[in-house]
Design a protein around this motif. Structure first.
Motif, PDB file in Angstrom:
ATOM      1  N   ASP A 150       0.852  -1.185   0.000  1.00  0.00           N
ATOM      2  CA  ASP A 150       0.000   0.000   0.000  1.00  0.00           C
ATOM      3  C   ASP A 150       0.892   1.241   0.000  1.00  0.00           C
ATOM      4  OD1 ASP A 150      -2.024   1.836   0.239  1.00  0.00           O
ATOM      5  OD2 ASP A 150      -2.507   1.358   2.313  1.00  0.00           O
ATOM      6  N   PHE A 151       0.996   1.898  -1.139  1.00  0.00           N
ATOM      7  CA  PHE A 151       1.795   3.123  -1.224  1.00  0.00           C
ATOM      8  C   PHE A 151       1.156   4.066  -2.223  1.00  0.00           C
ATOM      9  CE2 PHE A 151       3.466   0.274  -4.406  1.00  0.00           C
ATOM     10  CZ  PHE A 151       3.745   1.075  -5.490  1.00  0.00           C
ATOM     11  N   ASN A 152       1.517   5.326  -2.168  1.00  0.00           N
ATOM     12  CA  ASN A 152       0.981   6.360  -3.053  1.00  0.00           C
ATOM     13  C   ASN A 152       1.706   6.265  -4.390  1.00  0.00           C
ATOM     14  OD1 ASN A 152       0.488   8.810  -4.435  1.00  0.00           O
ATOM     15  ND2 ASN A 152      -0.040   9.814  -2.507  1.00  0.00           N
ATOM     16  N   LEU A 153       1.004   5.781  -5.388  1.00  0.00           N
ATOM     17  CA  LEU A 153       1.600   5.547  -6.704  1.00  0.00           C
ATOM     18  C   LEU A 153       2.034   6.859  -7.352  1.00  0.00           C
ATOM     19  CD1 LEU A 153       2.279   3.348  -8.728  1.00  0.00           C
ATOM     20  CD2 LEU A 153      -0.052   3.482  -9.581  1.00  0.00           C
ATOM     21  N   SER A 154       1.231   7.884  -7.232  1.00  0.00           N
ATOM     22  CA  SER A 154       1.557   9.175  -7.847  1.00  0.00           C
ATOM     23  C   SER A 154       2.806   9.787  -7.213  1.00  0.00           C
ATOM     24  CB  SER A 154       0.367  10.131  -7.694  1.00  0.00           C
ATOM     25  OG  SER A 154       0.669  11.373  -8.269  1.00  0.00           O
ATOM     26  N   ALA A 155       2.928   9.684  -5.891  1.00  0.00           N
ATOM     27  CA  ALA A 155       4.099  10.233  -5.190  1.00  0.00           C
ATOM     28  C   ALA A 155       5.355   9.396  -5.426  1.00  0.00           C
ATOM     29  CB  ALA A 155       3.808  10.327  -3.696  1.00  0.00           C
ATOM     30  N   SER A 156       5.172   8.193  -5.945  1.00  0.00           N
ATOM     31  CA  SER A 156       6.312   7.286  -6.161  1.00  0.00           C
ATOM     32  C   SER A 156       6.829   7.316  -7.591  1.00  0.00           C
ATOM     33  CB  SER A 156       5.898   5.857  -5.808  1.00  0.00           C
ATOM     34  OG  SER A 156       5.511   5.781  -4.472  1.00  0.00           O
ATOM     35  N   ASN A 184       8.977   7.959 -10.817  1.00  0.00           N
ATOM     36  CA  ASN A 184      10.417   8.049 -11.017  1.00  0.00           C
ATOM     37  C   ASN A 184      11.203   7.539  -9.796  1.00  0.00           C
ATOM     38  OD1 ASN A 184      12.596   8.573 -12.685  1.00  0.00           O
ATOM     39  ND2 ASN A 184      12.890  10.626 -11.872  1.00  0.00           N
ATOM     40  N   SER A 185      10.745   6.416  -9.244  1.00  0.00           N
ATOM     41  CA  SER A 185      11.430   5.833  -8.088  1.00  0.00           C
ATOM     42  C   SER A 185      11.421   4.308  -8.198  1.00  0.00           C
ATOM     43  CB  SER A 185      10.774   6.284  -6.781  1.00  0.00           C
ATOM     44  OG  SER A 185       9.481   5.723  -6.671  1.00  0.00           O
ATOM     45  N   ILE A 186      12.110   3.682  -7.272  1.00  0.00           N
ATOM     46  CA  ILE A 186      12.184   2.221  -7.235  1.00  0.00           C
ATOM     47  C   ILE A 186      11.561   1.740  -5.927  1.00  0.00           C
ATOM     48  CG2 ILE A 186      13.742   0.239  -7.168  1.00  0.00           C
ATOM     49  CD1 ILE A 186      15.708   1.871  -8.872  1.00  0.00           C
ATOM     50  N   ILE A 187      10.614   0.833  -6.044  1.00  0.00           N
ATOM     51  CA  ILE A 187       9.951   0.247  -4.877  1.00  0.00           C
ATOM     52  C   ILE A 187      10.483  -1.165  -4.690  1.00  0.00           C
ATOM     53  CG2 ILE A 187       7.724  -0.472  -3.904  1.00  0.00           C
ATOM     54  CD1 ILE A 187       7.983   2.539  -4.138  1.00  0.00           C
ATOM     55  N   ALA A 208      10.498  -2.880  -8.297  1.00  0.00           N
ATOM     56  CA  ALA A 208       9.609  -2.298  -9.309  1.00  0.00           C
ATOM     57  C   ALA A 208      10.089  -0.883  -9.590  1.00  0.00           C
ATOM     58  CB  ALA A 208       8.167  -2.290  -8.823  1.00  0.00           C
ATOM     59  N   GLU A 209      10.466  -0.622 -10.843  1.00  0.00           N
ATOM     60  CA  GLU A 209      10.913   0.707 -11.251  1.00  0.00           C
ATOM     61  C   GLU A 209       9.723   1.444 -11.860  1.00  0.00           C
ATOM     62  OE1 GLU A 209      14.229   0.220 -13.865  1.00  0.00           O
ATOM     63  OE2 GLU A 209      15.450  -0.792 -12.350  1.00  0.00           O
ATOM     64  N   ILE A 210       9.230   2.427 -11.138  1.00  0.00           N
ATOM     65  CA  ILE A 210       8.037   3.160 -11.576  1.00  0.00           C
ATOM     66  C   ILE A 210       8.461   4.355 -12.423  1.00  0.00           C
ATOM     67  CG2 ILE A 210       5.971   4.386 -10.774  1.00  0.00           C
ATOM     68  CD1 ILE A 210       6.232   2.645  -8.209  1.00  0.00           C
ATOM     69  N   PRO A 211       7.893   4.490 -13.627  1.00  0.00           N
ATOM     70  CA  PRO A 211       8.323   5.579 -14.522  1.00  0.00           C
ATOM     71  C   PRO A 211       7.801   6.937 -14.046  1.00  0.00           C
ATOM     72  CG  PRO A 211       6.489   4.391 -15.477  1.00  0.00           C
ATOM     73  CD  PRO A 211       6.853   3.646 -14.221  1.00  0.00           C
ATOM     74  N   ILE A 244      -0.655   1.580 -15.863  1.00  0.00           N
ATOM     75  CA  ILE A 244       0.657   2.233 -15.798  1.00  0.00           C
ATOM     76  C   ILE A 244       1.740   1.152 -15.897  1.00  0.00           C
ATOM     77  CG2 ILE A 244       2.181   3.707 -14.411  1.00  0.00           C
ATOM     78  CD1 ILE A 244      -0.434   4.615 -12.927  1.00  0.00           C
ATOM     79  N   PRO A 245       2.420   1.034 -17.041  1.00  0.00           N
ATOM     80  CA  PRO A 245       3.486   0.033 -17.172  1.00  0.00           C
ATOM     81  C   PRO A 245       4.667   0.370 -16.266  1.00  0.00           C
ATOM     82  CG  PRO A 245       2.880   0.981 -19.302  1.00  0.00           C
ATOM     83  CD  PRO A 245       2.221   1.805 -18.254  1.00  0.00           C
ATOM     84  N   PHE A 246       5.375  -0.658 -15.808  1.00  0.00           N
ATOM     85  CA  PHE A 246       6.580  -0.462 -15.007  1.00  0.00           C
ATOM     86  C   PHE A 246       7.569  -1.575 -15.328  1.00  0.00           C
ATOM     87  CE2 PHE A 246       3.886  -3.147 -12.410  1.00  0.00           C
ATOM     88  CZ  PHE A 246       4.744  -4.048 -11.800  1.00  0.00           C
ATOM     89  N   THR A 247       8.788  -1.396 -14.880  1.00  0.00           N
ATOM     90  CA  THR A 247       9.850  -2.374 -15.114  1.00  0.00           C
ATOM     91  C   THR A 247      10.123  -3.157 -13.841  1.00  0.00           C
ATOM     92  OG1 THR A 247      10.873  -0.935 -16.762  1.00  0.00           O
ATOM     93  CG2 THR A 247      12.277  -2.640 -15.805  1.00  0.00           C
ATOM     94  N   VAL A 248      10.289  -4.454 -13.971  1.00  0.00           N
ATOM     95  CA  VAL A 248      10.680  -5.296 -12.835  1.00  0.00           C
ATOM     96  C   VAL A 248      12.162  -5.606 -12.954  1.00  0.00           C
ATOM     97  CG1 VAL A 248      10.433  -7.588 -11.796  1.00  0.00           C
ATOM     98  CG2 VAL A 248       8.407  -6.312 -12.485  1.00  0.00           C
TER      99      VAL A 248
END
Length: 193
Positions: A60-66, A68-71, A167-170, A120-124
């Motif tokens: 559970d995290f804020n996707l918009s605030a995340s 350009n980051s890595i989760i 997870a690398e979020i664009p 929203i696509p992301f990279t693993v």
């Protein structure tokens, strides 16, 4: 008077036995051992462990605030004392592993205004903490060889690897996406090769 005689007889019987045991113990401890080394041989049963631990903060995290980051989604560990084992890790998008790409998808029941995107696509990235281990990254299903011999206490009989699932979020534009709850699933499976 009869009771005293019984007690004396018992004492006479017990005392010589105790004396013998004490004497025998003294002889054993005083003598040197007749050998200088001990060699123990045995065989361990084959043990193979593959464990994945999920990072609770990734649930559970804020996707918009995340953006350009890595989760850090979680971590994994492989240990095998089978001297001939080889493993491959398959990383696939979706709960069933059949989705086309890794993506956060707007949950069912959430409103989708016209013109807004819902995926929203992301990279693993599966990144190992062990030198000589291969790391992989991608937006679609991928595979990686798993385990390095000699990485666990320099023991070549043990196959070992540990690492992180990321997870690398664009850096997406949140104005283009519907507001609501998004979720994503990553399927990990291990196979013996």
């Amino acid at each position: 008077m009869m009771k005293r005689n019984r007690m004396k007889r018992r004492l006479k019987f017990i005392l010589p036995i105790l004396f013998f045991l004490l004497l025998e113990g003294a002889v054993l401890t005083a003598a040197s051992l007749p050998f200088t080394s001990v060699r123990v041989e045995g065989r361990m049963p084959v043990t193979e462990i593959f464990r994945v631990e999920q990072n609770d903060a990734a649930l559970d995290f804020n996707l918009s605030a995340s953006r350009n980051s890595i989760i850090r989604v979680g971590s994994y560990t492989l240990v095998s004392n089978n001297t001939i084992s080889k493993f491959r890790l398959a990383i696939r998008p979706g709960e069933d592993g059949n989705q086309e790409r890794f993506a956060f998808t707007l949950d069912e029941g959430e409103p989708l205004p016209q013109g807004q995107a819902s995926e929203i696509p992301f990279t693993v990235r599966v990144s190992s903490n062990i030198s000589r281990a291969v790391s992989v990254a991608g937006q679609q299903a991928m595979e990686k060889d798993l385990g390095v011999r000699g990485a666990y206490g320099n023991n070549d009989a043990i196959l070992y690897e540990t690492g992180d699932i990321l997870a690398e979020i664009p850096d997406f534009d949140p104005d283009l996406y519907a507001t609501g709850w998004y979720s994503a699933a990553i399927q990990l499976s291990i196979e013996v090769i």
